[in-house]
Structures are given as C-alpha cells and as structure tokens.
Design a protein around this motif. Sequence first.
Motif, PDB file in Angstrom:
ATOM      1  N   PRO A 124      -4.493   3.353   5.664  1.00 55.02           N
ATOM      2  CA  PRO A 124      -3.396   3.325   4.696  1.00 55.02           C
ATOM      3  C   PRO A 124      -3.289   1.919   4.110  1.00 55.02           C
ATOM      4  O   PRO A 124      -3.469   0.927   4.820  1.00 55.02           O
ATOM      5  CB  PRO A 124      -2.160   3.660   5.537  1.00 55.02           C
ATOM      6  N   THR A 184      -0.714   8.953  -1.112  1.00 60.27           N
ATOM      7  CA  THR A 184       0.619   9.047  -0.510  1.00 60.27           C
ATOM      8  C   THR A 184       0.688  10.241   0.438  1.00 60.27           C
ATOM      9  O   THR A 184       1.189  10.115   1.563  1.00 60.27           O
ATOM     10  CB  THR A 184       1.699   9.171  -1.607  1.00 60.27           C
ATOM     11  N   ILE A 236      -1.369   9.443   3.546  1.00 59.52           N
ATOM     12  CA  ILE A 236      -0.687   8.465   4.397  1.00 59.52           C
ATOM     13  C   ILE A 236       0.486   9.119   5.114  1.00 59.52           C
ATOM     14  O   ILE A 236       0.683   8.909   6.317  1.00 59.52           O
ATOM     15  CB  ILE A 236      -0.242   7.245   3.568  1.00 59.52           C
ATOM     16  N   ASP A 237       1.256   9.919   4.393  1.00 60.71           N
ATOM     17  CA  ASP A 237       2.370  10.639   5.026  1.00 60.71           C
ATOM     18  C   ASP A 237       1.869  11.473   6.193  1.00 60.71           C
ATOM     19  O   ASP A 237       2.473  11.485   7.273  1.00 60.71           O
ATOM     20  CB  ASP A 237       3.084  11.539   4.010  1.00 60.71           C
ATOM     21  N   ASP A 253       0.391   3.397  -3.222  1.00 69.97           N
ATOM     22  CA  ASP A 253      -0.289   3.814  -1.992  1.00 69.97           C
ATOM     23  C   ASP A 253      -1.771   3.998  -2.279  1.00 69.97           C
ATOM     24  O   ASP A 253      -2.167   4.438  -3.364  1.00 69.97           O
ATOM     25  CB  ASP A 253       0.269   5.152  -1.485  1.00 69.97           C
ATOM     26  N   ALA A 267       6.724  -1.727  -0.050  1.00 67.06           N
ATOM     27  CA  ALA A 267       7.128  -1.006  -1.270  1.00 67.06           C
ATOM     28  C   ALA A 267       8.314  -1.700  -1.946  1.00 67.06           C
ATOM     29  O   ALA A 267       8.380  -1.759  -3.179  1.00 67.06           O
ATOM     30  CB  ALA A 267       7.472   0.439  -0.933  1.00 67.06           C
ATOM     31  N   ARG A 325       5.687  -0.146   5.751  1.00 59.66           N
ATOM     32  CA  ARG A 325       5.406   0.461   4.436  1.00 59.66           C
ATOM     33  C   ARG A 325       6.604   0.302   3.505  1.00 59.66           C
ATOM     34  O   ARG A 325       6.442  -0.011   2.317  1.00 59.66           O
ATOM     35  CB  ARG A 325       5.088   1.938   4.663  1.00 59.66           C
ATOM     36  N   PHE A 338      -1.941  -0.502   0.289  1.00 63.41           N
ATOM     37  CA  PHE A 338      -1.308  -0.594  -1.024  1.00 63.41           C
ATOM     38  C   PHE A 338      -2.286  -1.304  -1.944  1.00 63.41           C
ATOM     39  O   PHE A 338      -3.010  -2.211  -1.521  1.00 63.41           O
ATOM     40  CB  PHE A 338      -0.013  -1.420  -0.962  1.00 63.41           C
TER      41      PHE A 338
END
Length: 160
Positions: free
Chosen positions: A49, A8, A11-12, A42, A34, A30, A51
């Motif tokens: 990136p 996470t 990715i952020d 993540d 989610a 995203r 899931f």
Amino acid sequence: MPDPSAATLEIDARLAALPADQRAALQGLREIVARVAPGAVDAISYGMPAFRYHERPLIAYGAFKTHCSLFPMSPELIELHRAELADFVTAKGTLQFTPERPLPTDLVERIVRERMAQIDKQKDSDAMMRNIEKVMANQDAQRKRDIRVKQLEDERNRSI
C-alpha cells in the motif's frame, strides 16, 4: 498510471485482513498521510500500500509478522530524522514500528511534507530539463536549416 480507486479497494481489503492492532495502526498512518497530502492518491508500489503524489511515489507502508513499516521512499529523510528515530528500528529505506509504539504523528507529518517538497523540487527540475531539451532541439533544428540554406546557396553560386 494505475487506477487510484482500484488501489483504494485493494488497500482496504489488505488492511481488513490484518490483525486488529496492525489494521488500526496502518489505518491511522494512512489517515495522517491523506490529511497532510490531500493531493496524494492511493497506490500500490513495490507490492505494498502506498500513496502517489504528482504521479510519483510519496510513501509506502505495510504490516509484517512482528512490526509495521513506513517507507518514506527517501533514505535522506530517514537520515535527517535519525535522532528522532533512535528508539525505532531503521534501515536505508524503512522505519519500523509496532502498534504498541507507533511513530509520532508530528514526525510522520513532517516526513510526508518533506517528501512532498522533494517531489515538488524534482518535478520543477524535470520541467526545467524538459524546457532546456526543447530549446536545444530548436537550436539544433535551426542549425540544420542554416546548414541546408548554406548548401543551397553554394549550389546556386556554383551553377552561375
């Protein structure tokens, strides 16, 4: 399995480094994933990136020089939605779009749900195979015990 919180953060950071339009497009994507797959976490998959759902790749996404991409991790899903994707560039494993022409939300939601169903089906199939393997191993062990008992009986009968 890699730590989802580390993914996470990565990715952020990756999204923060993108141009504003791509960042907004991918952040929106995203958020859709989610929402549709609350059990997904993540991850980084193939350096992008992504899931994960039930420890399997659900989808991946990324930004490139001239477009963004959604990777459904299933060529079958791209083929299934071929008509709806006619206005987008597609390949065996990718759906390309731009911030100005994003993928329709309802289409992304359906793809995510369908991918989850594929994973659930595979998970069920894997569990069934594990059970079959366990039964076969037990049968094999019983066969070996039966053979050994027969050998011991034969030895005892020969010594009498």
